[in-house]
Write a protein that holds these residues in place. Structure first.
Motif, short mmCIF file in Angstrom:
data_model
loop_
_atom_site.label_atom_id
_atom_site.label_comp_id
_atom_site.label_asym_id
_atom_site.label_seq_id
_atom_site.Cartn_x
_atom_site.Cartn_y
_atom_site.Cartn_z
N PHE A 1 37.44 42.88 44.21
CA PHE A 1 37.33 44.21 43.16
C PHE A 1 35.94 44.78 43.54
O PHE A 1 35.85 45.76 42.72
N SER A 2 35.04 44.27 44.48
CA SER A 2 33.79 44.93 44.53
C SER A 2 34.01 46.41 44.99
O SER A 2 34.77 46.50 46.10
N GLY A 3 33.53 47.31 44.23
CA GLY A 3 33.73 48.72 44.95
C GLY A 3 35.06 49.51 44.55
O GLY A 3 35.35 50.59 44.92
N THR A 4 35.81 48.78 43.73
CA THR A 4 37.11 49.20 43.27
C THR A 4 36.96 50.31 42.41
O THR A 4 36.25 50.08 41.39
N VAL A 5 37.80 51.40 42.39
CA VAL A 5 37.65 52.51 41.29
C VAL A 5 39.10 52.88 41.02
O VAL A 5 39.91 52.96 41.78
N ALA A 6 39.45 52.63 39.76
CA ALA A 6 40.78 52.67 38.99
C ALA A 6 40.71 54.09 38.31
O ALA A 6 39.76 54.24 37.52
N LYS A 7 41.96 55.04 38.46
CA LYS A 7 42.09 56.13 37.80
C LYS A 7 43.22 56.18 37.11
O LYS A 7 44.11 56.02 37.78
N GLU A 8 43.20 56.29 35.65
CA GLU A 8 44.50 55.98 34.95
C GLU A 8 45.18 57.44 35.02
O GLU A 8 44.62 58.49 34.98
N VAL A 9 46.49 57.52 35.41
CA VAL A 9 47.44 58.36 35.48
C VAL A 9 48.26 58.64 34.68
O VAL A 9 48.46 59.64 33.70
N GLY A 10 48.76 57.48 33.52
CA GLY A 10 49.53 57.50 32.58
C GLY A 10 50.32 55.96 32.28
O GLY A 10 49.50 54.94 32.67
N GLU A 11 51.10 55.89 31.30
CA GLU A 11 51.80 54.43 31.32
C GLU A 11 53.44 54.41 31.89
O GLU A 11 53.80 55.55 31.96
N ILE A 12 53.62 53.47 32.33
CA ILE A 12 54.95 53.35 33.04
C ILE A 12 55.50 52.02 32.72
O ILE A 12 54.78 50.95 32.71
N CYS B 1 44.54 25.52 31.70
CA CYS B 1 43.25 25.69 32.78
C CYS B 1 43.64 27.04 33.20
O CYS B 1 44.72 27.01 33.86
N GLU B 2 42.77 27.95 33.38
CA GLU B 2 42.87 29.07 34.03
C GLU B 2 42.24 29.30 35.29
O GLU B 2 40.94 28.97 35.27
N PRO B 3 42.96 29.25 36.53
CA PRO B 3 42.54 29.39 37.77
C PRO B 3 41.76 30.75 37.95
O PRO B 3 42.11 32.00 37.67
N LEU B 4 40.34 30.87 38.22
CA LEU B 4 39.58 31.98 38.50
C LEU B 4 39.28 31.94 39.89
O LEU B 4 39.56 31.16 40.74
N ARG B 5 38.71 33.12 40.47
CA ARG B 5 38.47 33.40 41.71
C ARG B 5 37.23 32.75 42.19
O ARG B 5 36.34 32.35 41.43
N PRO B 6 37.17 32.38 43.48
CA PRO B 6 35.84 31.41 44.03
C PRO B 6 34.76 32.10 43.69
O PRO B 6 34.41 33.40 43.76
N ASP B 7 33.53 31.41 43.83
CA ASP B 7 32.25 32.11 43.69
C ASP B 7 32.22 32.97 44.81
O ASP B 7 32.50 32.66 46.03
N GLY B 8 31.49 34.12 44.43
CA GLY B 8 31.28 35.10 45.68
C GLY B 8 32.27 35.95 46.16
O GLY B 8 32.31 36.85 46.79
N ASP B 9 33.72 35.71 45.26
CA ASP B 9 34.78 36.58 45.74
C ASP B 9 34.46 38.14 45.49
O ASP B 9 33.95 38.61 44.47
N LYS B 10 34.90 38.88 46.73
CA LYS B 10 34.38 40.48 46.63
C LYS B 10 35.87 41.12 46.46
O LYS B 10 35.74 42.66 46.88
#
Length: 365
Positions: free
Chosen positions: A256-267, A245-254
């Motif tokens: 990561f809303s508006g999150t912007v990720a920019k890749e720099v490299g690998e580490i 069973c995979e636990p997921l976030r609740p309904d309406g969870d915010k």
């Protein structure tokens, strides 16, 4: 040179709805979507652009497959990055996600013809058990569904995987999801019911290790089993089928809303978990403190080390696997994340949309 035109998927008998399919409702992480080309996508995450639902190809028409759906032969895909090749003739299914920070796959919204809801499928199977076949694993699933409904948890637990779309067979696993804190508590109670689910222990631990070690490479037997013991999984009491069973976030969870990720490299680093409270659900977010950088594609990685404050995983394998105080080996994408809810920071991201085998999170001791 003119831009390539949008590909037109061929018409398909798959436009016929499955008894388990529903009209479009609220689409949640790990639901499935059938498009007009007959391809079934598994939804990943709850943050989607206005044009697509992010996900990867889970089942697709292929004469080499071993599943039958809509009177056609289907093949299962369990590796997210292979979706790029499967969708090579459909460039409209490739898109850049600012939230994830890389090119990923998704199904255009206008191509969706059927939505398979994990929640609604559990209810449908309870009301119409004849939708299941008569295999021992189906009998186990029905007993588990009856327990969930009797416990009043049908609104916070759902059925995903092959049973979600009616492609299960006698060798199938049982894949469940649960939503939010109430779902997590209900799932914990379910997995404690020894009349329904047995934990991995004794000789069956080797079976679990073989199952996980093929893609969670580099971890010792003891360490891998310790992190696996923290997850909601086991063997069904009747057929001895794997169930998780995979636990997921609740309904309406915010989160990561508006999150912007920019890749720099690998580490790759050794890090200490400083906060696991957001790591118990998918996508998992753990607070970390980097101790040692072991490898990096970025020059002067020590400059970043003390500024890396978390790691985020879209890979369900690491949801709930770690606790505050654990030392973990991490290998993933170094990203800079800006989020309206928090200050900007650097982090390590484990995304399934990568062919890199080194995207790992292993408990070291």
């Amino acid at each position: 040179m003119s831009a390539p035109g949008r590909s037109i998927p061929p018409s398909s008998p798959a436009s016929k709805s499955s008894p388990l399919g529903t009209s479009l409702a609220t689409i949640r992480d790990r639901d499935y979507l059938l498009d007009r080309a007959g391809v079934i996508f598994k939804v990943i995450g709850d943050v989607h652009p206005g044009t697509h639902y992010l996900g990867y190809v889970k089942y697709y028409p292929d004469p080499r497959g071993d599943r039958t759906l809509f009177g056609r032969t289907y093949r299962q895909n369990s590796i997210v990055s292979k979706a790029f090749g499967i969708l090579a003739d459909r460039p409209e299914c490739y898109l850049y996600s600012p939230t994830v920070g890389c090119v990923i796959t998704g199904v255009p919204r206008e191509d969706i013809i059927t939505h398979y809801s994990c929640r609604q499928t559990l209810t449908a199977l309870h009301h119409s058990p004849d939708l299941l076949d008569t295999t021992p694993v189906s009998d186990d699933l029905l007993a588990i569904i009856n327990w969930i409904v009797a416990a009043g948890a049908a609104d916070v637990i759902g059925v995903t995987g092959s049973f979600l779309v009616g492609t299960a067979n006698a060798r199938s696993d049982i894949d469940l999801v649960c939503y939010g804190p109430c779902g997590y508590q209900a799932a914990q109670a379910l997995f404690a019911e020894r009349a329904l689910i047995h934990p991995y222990e004794g000789e069956t631990l080797t079976r679990l290790y073989v199952r996980r070690a093929k893609y969670m490479t580099g971890g010792s037997f003891d360490a891998l089993m310790r992190q696996e013991a923290r997850k909601l999984q086991g063997l069904t009491a009747g057929a001895g089928a794997h169930i998780n069973c995979e636990p997921l976030r609740p309904d309406g969870d915010k989160a990561f809303s508006g999150t912007v990720a920019k890749e720099v490299g690998e580490i790759s680093v050794l890090a200490r978990i400083t906060d696991h409270s957001e790591g118990l659900v998918t996508p998992a977010l753990y607070g970390i403190e980097v101790d040692t950088v072991t490898e990096s594609t970025v020059d002067e990685p020590s400059v970043f080390a003390h500024r890396i404050t978390h790691f985020r995983s879209y890979l369900g394998a690491y949801t709930g696997a770690f606790r505050t105080g654990d030392t973990v080996y991490l290998s993933g994408r170094l990203v800079h994340i800006q989020n309206p809810h928090t200050h900007s920071a650097f982090g390590i991201e484990l995304t399934p949309w990568s062919a890199a085998e080194s995207f790992l999170a292993n408990l070291t001791r």
